[in-house]
Design a protein around this motif. Structure first.
Motif, PDB file in Angstrom:
ATOM      1  N   ASN A 182       2.369   7.203 -11.219  1.00 25.53           N
ATOM      2  CA  ASN A 182       1.938   5.945 -10.604  1.00 25.53           C
ATOM      3  C   ASN A 182       2.856   5.486  -9.471  1.00 25.53           C
ATOM      4  O   ASN A 182       3.048   4.288  -9.242  1.00 25.53           O
ATOM      5  N   LYS A 183       3.418   6.453  -8.764  1.00 28.89           N
ATOM      6  CA  LYS A 183       4.262   6.106  -7.613  1.00 28.89           C
ATOM      7  C   LYS A 183       4.186   7.215  -6.572  1.00 28.89           C
ATOM      8  O   LYS A 183       3.962   8.391  -6.897  1.00 28.89           O
ATOM      9  N   ILE A 184       4.360   6.823  -5.338  1.00 25.81           N
ATOM     10  CA  ILE A 184       4.339   7.754  -4.211  1.00 25.81           C
ATOM     11  C   ILE A 184       5.599   7.542  -3.390  1.00 25.81           C
ATOM     12  O   ILE A 184       5.950   6.399  -3.058  1.00 25.81           O
ATOM     13  N   THR A 185       6.310   8.640  -3.101  1.00 18.87           N
ATOM     14  CA  THR A 185       7.458   8.582  -2.198  1.00 18.87           C
ATOM     15  C   THR A 185       7.062   9.252  -0.896  1.00 18.87           C
ATOM     16  O   THR A 185       6.649  10.419  -0.881  1.00 18.87           O
ATOM     17  N   PHE A 186       7.161   8.528   0.189  1.00 17.72           N
ATOM     18  CA  PHE A 186       6.733   9.036   1.483  1.00 17.72           C
ATOM     19  C   PHE A 186       7.778   9.995   2.040  1.00 17.72           C
ATOM     20  O   PHE A 186       8.976   9.843   1.803  1.00 17.72           O
ATOM     21  N   THR A 226      -2.641  -5.198   4.880  1.00 16.27           N
ATOM     22  CA  THR A 226      -1.800  -4.120   5.397  1.00 16.27           C
ATOM     23  C   THR A 226      -0.498  -4.048   4.616  1.00 16.27           C
ATOM     24  O   THR A 226       0.170  -5.056   4.406  1.00 16.27           O
ATOM     25  N   ILE A 227      -0.160  -2.845   4.178  1.00 18.21           N
ATOM     26  CA  ILE A 227       1.132  -2.585   3.527  1.00 18.21           C
ATOM     27  C   ILE A 227       2.022  -1.873   4.541  1.00 18.21           C
ATOM     28  O   ILE A 227       1.631  -0.852   5.106  1.00 18.21           O
ATOM     29  N   THR A 228       3.207  -2.409   4.772  1.00 20.30           N
ATOM     30  CA  THR A 228       4.172  -1.753   5.654  1.00 20.30           C
ATOM     31  C   THR A 228       5.245  -1.091   4.798  1.00 20.30           C
ATOM     32  O   THR A 228       5.851  -1.725   3.940  1.00 20.30           O
ATOM     33  N   ILE A 229       5.458   0.190   5.051  1.00 20.64           N
ATOM     34  CA  ILE A 229       6.402   0.992   4.270  1.00 20.64           C
ATOM     35  C   ILE A 229       7.200   1.839   5.259  1.00 20.64           C
ATOM     36  O   ILE A 229       6.790   2.026   6.401  1.00 20.64           O
ATOM     37  N   PHE A 230       8.348   2.352   4.835  1.00 24.35           N
ATOM     38  CA  PHE A 230       9.165   3.205   5.703  1.00 24.35           C
ATOM     39  C   PHE A 230       9.226   4.614   5.144  1.00 24.35           C
ATOM     40  O   PHE A 230       9.016   4.839   3.947  1.00 24.35           O
ATOM     41  N   GLU A 231       9.505   5.570   6.037  1.00 19.49           N
ATOM     42  CA  GLU A 231       9.620   6.959   5.586  1.00 19.49           C
ATOM     43  C   GLU A 231      10.686   7.052   4.487  1.00 19.49           C
ATOM     44  O   GLU A 231      11.716   6.370   4.537  1.00 19.49           O
ATOM     45  N   TYR A 232      10.402   7.868   3.506  1.00 21.37           N
ATOM     46  CA  TYR A 232      11.259   8.103   2.335  1.00 21.37           C
ATOM     47  C   TYR A 232      11.348   6.894   1.393  1.00 21.37           C
ATOM     48  O   TYR A 232      12.107   6.924   0.438  1.00 21.37           O
ATOM     49  N   ASN A 264       5.010   1.830  -5.580  1.00 20.41           N
ATOM     50  CA  ASN A 264       4.511   1.892  -6.951  1.00 20.41           C
ATOM     51  C   ASN A 264       3.155   1.201  -7.059  1.00 20.41           C
ATOM     52  O   ASN A 264       2.880   0.220  -6.352  1.00 20.41           O
ATOM     53  N   VAL A 265       2.324   1.703  -7.951  1.00 18.54           N
ATOM     54  CA  VAL A 265       1.063   1.035  -8.254  1.00 18.54           C
ATOM     55  C   VAL A 265       1.380  -0.372  -8.772  1.00 18.54           C
ATOM     56  O   VAL A 265       2.255  -0.569  -9.611  1.00 18.54           O
ATOM     57  N   GLY A 266       0.676  -1.353  -8.246  1.00 15.52           N
ATOM     58  CA  GLY A 266       0.912  -2.740  -8.628  1.00 15.52           C
ATOM     59  C   GLY A 266       1.775  -3.504  -7.650  1.00 15.52           C
ATOM     60  O   GLY A 266       1.898  -4.726  -7.744  1.00 15.52           O
ATOM     61  N   GLU A 267       2.384  -2.800  -6.680  1.00 16.16           N
ATOM     62  CA  GLU A 267       3.206  -3.449  -5.653  1.00 16.16           C
ATOM     63  C   GLU A 267       2.410  -3.640  -4.372  1.00 16.16           C
ATOM     64  O   GLU A 267       1.646  -2.760  -3.970  1.00 16.16           O
ATOM     65  N   LYS A 268       2.583  -4.775  -3.734  1.00 14.86           N
ATOM     66  CA  LYS A 268       2.053  -5.037  -2.389  1.00 14.86           C
ATOM     67  C   LYS A 268       0.543  -4.830  -2.290  1.00 14.86           C
ATOM     68  O   LYS A 268       0.032  -4.466  -1.228  1.00 14.86           O
ATOM     69  N   GLY A 269      -0.178  -4.981  -3.394  1.00 13.60           N
ATOM     70  CA  GLY A 269      -1.620  -4.785  -3.361  1.00 13.60           C
ATOM     71  C   GLY A 269      -2.052  -3.336  -3.462  1.00 13.60           C
ATOM     72  O   GLY A 269      -3.220  -2.996  -3.218  1.00 13.60           O
ATOM     73  N   PHE A 270      -1.110  -2.462  -3.812  1.00 13.37           N
ATOM     74  CA  PHE A 270      -1.395  -1.029  -3.961  1.00 13.37           C
ATOM     75  C   PHE A 270      -1.862  -0.774  -5.392  1.00 13.37           C
ATOM     76  O   PHE A 270      -1.094  -0.929  -6.344  1.00 13.37           O
ATOM     77  N   ASN A 271      -3.156  -0.399  -5.552  1.00 13.51           N
ATOM     78  CA  ASN A 271      -3.711  -0.287  -6.905  1.00 13.51           C
ATOM     79  C   ASN A 271      -3.974   1.167  -7.298  1.00 13.51           C
ATOM     80  O   ASN A 271      -3.672   2.107  -6.537  1.00 13.51           O
ATOM     81  N   GLN A 272      -4.555   1.355  -8.468  1.00 19.95           N
ATOM     82  CA  GLN A 272      -4.771   2.696  -9.010  1.00 19.95           C
ATOM     83  C   GLN A 272      -5.747   3.504  -8.166  1.00 19.95           C
ATOM     84  O   GLN A 272      -5.587   4.711  -8.000  1.00 19.95           O
ATOM     85  N   TYR A 273      -6.769   2.829  -7.627  1.00 20.29           N
ATOM     86  CA  TYR A 273      -7.716   3.541  -6.756  1.00 20.29           C
ATOM     87  C   TYR A 273      -7.009   4.096  -5.521  1.00 20.29           C
ATOM     88  O   TYR A 273      -7.205   5.257  -5.139  1.00 20.29           O
TER      89      TYR A 273
END
Length: 423
Positions: A47-51, A6-12, A16-25
């Motif tokens: 290769n990054k997502i901003t919530f 499980t990756i815990t993230i906050f709004e906004y 990034n790809v490669g962080e916290k087990g978040f991969n390209q898929y």
């Protein structure tokens, strides 16, 4: 669901790809999911997502991404997660998205689970309640070949299909059974959970419930049709289960890759959730002021120019000691601002609301960080309406108590200052 998965993230916040087990898929799948929903959930970079302002849970294959709200000045980390994770669950309960009784809310088995587990648990519990009561039956038309003549014989179809099969009859008739759209919607949501969720206990319970839906077709309609579903006396008990199922169906995206993995998302617009939460908090105190005829209601849209409409979030009405009826307008804003820096657009919006809904005072409701409430500021009087004195107050609601638990203690303080003091 394993916490290590499980990756815990906050709004906004950015991931990034490669962080916290978040991969390209995971990244590619979320990009496609976001495109499918008009780009409203994330801002996509290289290769990054901003919530954005949507909170909740995403499951991408076996990876769970938990998105929490955040309206304070504390850094991202375990302390913020421990504060906002139960706060989000409580907000969803108060707003009516998730139903848990007090025993279940306090249960360690519930508090240890992520939001997706809890949401699915609530949905399955609603389905179990309905199957225990007995699934609803409805009349529906059926056209087809039957071994027994019943209803109206469709002669041309009968000749076309049964020239050889003399023992069959092509008929149109009415059937009274469980195969209707209400049960079909529940079956489709159950199938989604069974096919893509990895929690063994949830999958076993879903499999058991699906035995009640064996002779029921899956839902074939569009998601927009679910919003138009009507409930009668026999189906009103389905409303909670259908509301939960709708979110599961609307946010399910199968087979985003050759790996035959799925995305299941339960995402809530934090702006809307905050509005619903404040409304329910105010509504809870409605009966405590019978002498003042204290009333909290949502306002329907009202025309103000041609076919253009406006609708404030909440209207508060009360009776003064002179028996005059006063209105307040409340508009909620899920954002952090300084004490004296509301946007020009928000102030102009409240100016119009005061005139349109006969209110001498309006409130912009914000979550409090370290601001203080300074009372009303009046709008400048115009040449057109010299005798009208009205204003707007920025109200910063303290959402947490001393132990960092979500609390509605700000409501009696708000009522005391703005209503009881005037009555």
């Amino acid at each position: 669901m394993s916490k290590s998965n499980t990756i815990t993230i906050f709004e906004y916040e950015r991931l990034n790809v490669g962080e916290k087990g978040f991969n390209q898929y995971h990244f590619n799948a979320l990009v496609k999911f976001n495109d499918l929903h008009g780009g409203k959930y994330f801002t996509i970079g290289f290769n990054k997502i901003t919530f954005k302002s949507y909170v909740g849970v995403l499951q991408v294959g076996s990876k769970v991404i938990e998105i929490l709200p955040k309206a304070d000045n504390k850094s991202y980390g375990e302390q913020s997660r421990s504060k906002w994770q139960p706060a989000l669950l409580r907000m969803l309960q108060m707003a009516g998205y998730i139903k848990l009784n007090e025993t279940e809310s306090a249960s360690q088995s519930i508090t240890r689970r992520n939001l997706l587990d809890i949401y699915l648990y609530t949905f399955i519990k609603e389905v179990e309640r309905l199957t225990h009561l007995g699934l609803v039956k409805k009349y529906h038309h059926h056209v087809g070949n039957e071994k027994v003549l019943k209803g109206r014989l469709l002669l041309s179809k009968h000749i076309q299909h049964n020239l050889v099969h003399k023992e069959r009859f092509y008929t149109e008739h009415t059937i009274y059974d469980h195969n209707n759209k209400y049960n079909s919607i529940l079956k489709t949501a159950l199938n989604i959970v069974e096919n893509c969720y990895s929690d063994i206990s949830i999958k076993q319970t879903v499999s058991q419930q699906l035995l009640y839906f064996t002779d029921i077709d899956s839902w074939r309609g569009s998601v927009s049709e679910l919003d138009k579903l009507n409930f009668d006396r026999k189906t009103e008990q389905y409303q909670d289960a259908i509301s939960l199922a709708k979110l599961i169906i609307a946010n399910y995206c199968p087979n985003f890759s050759a790996g035959n993995q799925h995305i299941l998302a339960l995402l809530f617009d934090m702006n809307k959730l905050f509005e619903n939460y404040i409304f329910k908090c105010l509504k809870k105190y409605e009966s405590s002021l019978p002498d003042q005829n204290f009333s909290v209601r949502r306002q329907s849209k009202q025309k103000f120019w041609g076919d253009k409409t406006i609708r404030p979030d909440i209207i508060i009405s009360y009776q003064t000691k002179e028996k005059a009826l006063n209105n307040f307008v409340v508009d909620t804003k899920w954002k952090v601002i300084d004490e004296d820096t509301p946007s020009d657009t928000d102030l102009k919006q409240m100016f119009v609301y005061n005139f349109q809904f006969n209110a001498h005072k309006s409130f912009l409701f914000y979550p409090k960080t370290d601001q203080s409430n300074k009372g009303i500021k009046h709008y400048e009087r115009s040449e057109f309406a010299k005798d009208i004195n009205h204003g707007c107050e920025l109200y910063f609601a303290e959402l947490f108590d001393e132990e960092e638990n979500l609390s509605d203690k700000f409501i009696p303080e708000f009522v005391l200052k703005n209503i009881l003091s005037l009555c």
